[in-house]
Design a protein around this motif. Sequence first.
Motif, short mmCIF file in Angstrom:
data_model
loop_
_atom_site.label_atom_id
_atom_site.label_comp_id
_atom_site.label_asym_id
_atom_site.label_seq_id
_atom_site.Cartn_x
_atom_site.Cartn_y
_atom_site.Cartn_z
N VAL A 51 -92.61 -55.86 -53.04
CA VAL A 51 -92.62 -56.95 -54.01
C VAL A 51 -93.74 -56.64 -55.00
O VAL A 51 -94.85 -56.30 -54.59
CB VAL A 51 -92.91 -58.32 -53.35
CG1 VAL A 51 -92.90 -59.44 -54.40
CG2 VAL A 51 -91.91 -58.63 -52.24
N LEU A 52 -93.42 -56.72 -56.27
CA LEU A 52 -94.45 -56.54 -57.30
C LEU A 52 -94.89 -57.93 -57.76
O LEU A 52 -94.08 -58.71 -58.26
CB LEU A 52 -93.89 -55.74 -58.48
CG LEU A 52 -94.89 -55.46 -59.60
CD1 LEU A 52 -96.06 -54.61 -59.08
CD2 LEU A 52 -94.21 -54.74 -60.76
N ILE A 53 -96.16 -58.23 -57.52
CA ILE A 53 -96.68 -59.56 -57.86
C ILE A 53 -97.49 -59.46 -59.14
O ILE A 53 -98.43 -58.67 -59.23
CB ILE A 53 -97.57 -60.10 -56.71
CG1 ILE A 53 -96.81 -60.04 -55.38
CG2 ILE A 53 -98.03 -61.52 -57.00
CD1 ILE A 53 -97.68 -60.31 -54.16
N THR A 54 -97.10 -60.22 -60.14
CA THR A 54 -97.82 -60.18 -61.42
C THR A 54 -98.46 -61.54 -61.67
O THR A 54 -98.11 -62.53 -61.03
CB THR A 54 -96.88 -59.85 -62.59
OG1 THR A 54 -95.90 -60.88 -62.67
CG2 THR A 54 -96.19 -58.52 -62.39
N LEU A 106 -91.92 -44.43 -59.56
CA LEU A 106 -92.69 -45.29 -58.66
C LEU A 106 -92.60 -46.74 -59.10
O LEU A 106 -92.45 -47.65 -58.28
CB LEU A 106 -94.16 -44.83 -58.64
CG LEU A 106 -95.11 -45.67 -57.78
CD1 LEU A 106 -94.64 -45.72 -56.33
CD2 LEU A 106 -96.54 -45.13 -57.85
N TYR A 107 -92.63 -46.94 -60.40
CA TYR A 107 -92.51 -48.30 -60.94
C TYR A 107 -91.21 -48.96 -60.46
O TYR A 107 -91.21 -50.09 -59.98
CB TYR A 107 -92.57 -48.26 -62.47
CG TYR A 107 -92.19 -49.57 -63.11
CD1 TYR A 107 -93.03 -50.67 -63.03
CD2 TYR A 107 -90.97 -49.71 -63.77
CE1 TYR A 107 -92.67 -51.89 -63.59
CE2 TYR A 107 -90.60 -50.91 -64.33
CZ TYR A 107 -91.45 -52.00 -64.24
OH TYR A 107 -91.09 -53.20 -64.79
N TYR A 108 -90.10 -48.22 -60.54
CA TYR A 108 -88.83 -48.81 -60.10
C TYR A 108 -88.81 -49.08 -58.61
O TYR A 108 -88.20 -50.04 -58.15
CB TYR A 108 -87.65 -47.92 -60.53
CG TYR A 108 -87.41 -48.04 -62.02
CD1 TYR A 108 -87.13 -49.28 -62.58
CD2 TYR A 108 -87.51 -46.95 -62.87
CE1 TYR A 108 -86.94 -49.43 -63.94
CE2 TYR A 108 -87.32 -47.08 -64.23
CZ TYR A 108 -87.04 -48.33 -64.76
OH TYR A 108 -86.86 -48.47 -66.11
N ARG A 109 -89.46 -48.23 -57.85
CA ARG A 109 -89.53 -48.44 -56.40
C ARG A 109 -90.32 -49.70 -56.03
O ARG A 109 -90.00 -50.40 -55.09
CB ARG A 109 -90.22 -47.24 -55.73
CG ARG A 109 -89.32 -46.09 -55.51
CD ARG A 109 -88.51 -46.30 -54.26
NE ARG A 109 -87.38 -45.42 -54.24
CZ ARG A 109 -86.48 -45.37 -53.29
NH1 ARG A 109 -86.58 -46.17 -52.24
NH2 ARG A 109 -85.50 -44.52 -53.35
N LEU A 110 -91.41 -49.90 -56.77
CA LEU A 110 -92.29 -51.05 -56.45
C LEU A 110 -91.70 -52.36 -56.96
O LEU A 110 -91.92 -53.42 -56.40
CB LEU A 110 -93.67 -50.86 -57.10
CG LEU A 110 -94.57 -49.80 -56.49
CD1 LEU A 110 -95.82 -49.63 -57.35
CD2 LEU A 110 -94.95 -50.17 -55.07
N ASN A 111 -90.93 -52.24 -58.02
CA ASN A 111 -90.49 -53.42 -58.75
C ASN A 111 -89.09 -53.87 -58.29
O ASN A 111 -88.31 -54.34 -59.07
CB ASN A 111 -90.48 -53.07 -60.25
CG ASN A 111 -90.25 -54.30 -61.11
OD1 ASN A 111 -90.59 -55.40 -60.71
ND2 ASN A 111 -89.65 -54.10 -62.27
#
Length: 446
Positions: free
Chosen positions: A162-165, A295-300
């Motif tokens: 989960v990417l928490i912003t 990596l961005y797509y994996r995390l997001n």
Amino acid sequence: MMTDTSIRCVVWFGEPTSIERTRLAQAGWHTRVADASASGGGVGIRRGDTVVAMADVRKADMETLLSIARLMADHPRIPWLALLSSDTPVQAPEVERVLRASIDFFTAPIDLQRLIETLGTLAGNAPPPIVHADVPGITGNSPAMMAVVASLRKYAPVDLPVLITGETGTGKEVAARALHTLSPRRNHPFAAINCGALPANLVQSELFGHERGSFTGANARRVGHFEAAAGGTVFLDEVGDLPPDAQISLLRLLQEGTLERVGSTQSIKLDVRVLAATHVDLEKAVAQGRFREDLYYRLNVLRLRMPGLRERADDVLQLAQIFLDSFRKQHDSHARTFSALARKALKDFAWPGNVRELLNRVQRAAVVAEGAQISVADLDLEDVIAPRAGHSSLGLMRTSAERDAVMACLRESRFNISECARRLKVSRVTIYRLCKKHQLVLEDLH
Ligand SMILES: Nc1ncnc2c1ncn2[C@@H]1O[C@H](COP(=O)(O)OP(=O)(O)OP(=O)(O)O)[C@@H](O)[C@H]1O
Ligand SMILES: [Mg+2]
């Protein structure tokens, strides 16, 4: 702390109606009628009793009003409530004095339900705040927070990143912990790692471990944070700060579920869930080549945005009272609640530092408050109520206005941070923080 055996007493300066007396008695409150001018405030309070004073000015003439206002000034540590009639001249200075000294006021016809609830709050029996019983640490029932809670419930059992912003202080770490606690991994470790705080040359070894002798100073084999959290959850705070080699290792862990310690070629199978947070714009970091797109797509895969406190206006007062109550459990403080004006300021302020700033302001106010109620001055929020000319008003601004103001001032100051800080009457650190917040890259602006 009040005990159950202590007496709860309303010292009523004025004339309670018989219905008012009865309802208060039913709610466990004794009423003692007092005369402001005669008694001179000789209220006779027993230690341990809960006492609330009622400034009932519904039928008060000017002289009585003045005596009540004087009494209130003489007894700031007693919480005061005020009752007004529908034609009480609220603009009159005497009435204004009474209102300022009151924690809350009620206008006829008096809402007795609300009055009794308010008394309950003052006695420390506030109705329990809306805490989401199964979502630890998350308080608030504003629409924005309800949406967060719904996402937390949905995301927790799913074994994906989960990417928490969200802006600073909005509770990103609180959310990450809640995701862990609500997940089947709850009995395994939770590790929170601030990627920005790790020394660049040690990131790999800190996260993934190292073998003995793999680099100077590596005297023994060391298990990294990921391996130590096996079976649990790793929360990577400021994930945008990960250096390129660590980004590759993390990608591999997410894709293949394996890692290699520094100085080893043996892959180790590892089961951890990765949560990540950022308050920089990762999309921009990707566009600028500072963060790997894969990596961005994996995390997001799943995304959770923590709302700023100014989007949660309904929650501010509730959070403030929770912070005050929990402070009072550990420290002595006269303060029990917030004045009407302080409540207005809390609601109107833009909260650039979000929940963390609210917590800090409430704690400081609880220390400095002289009376039963926290004032606007105790919170250091006078500018919200009455902005002074030439005084910083950044705190009042909505985000886009704030960005424009900083930008304009930077231009006027020829991008000199000290000069800009002087003009806006804030610290240099604040200017840097604002630039970061609004993604104003100083070098790009010149
Ligand atoms: N909903 C909430 N209820 C109670 N306390 C909260 C809530 N949200 C945040 N807090 C408190 O506010 C403070 C900041 O929260 P947290 O550290 O999670 O923010 P953050 O988004 O990670 O901030 P940063 O970006 O600066 O790291 C903590 O003390 C936390 O306990
Ligand atoms: Mg944090």
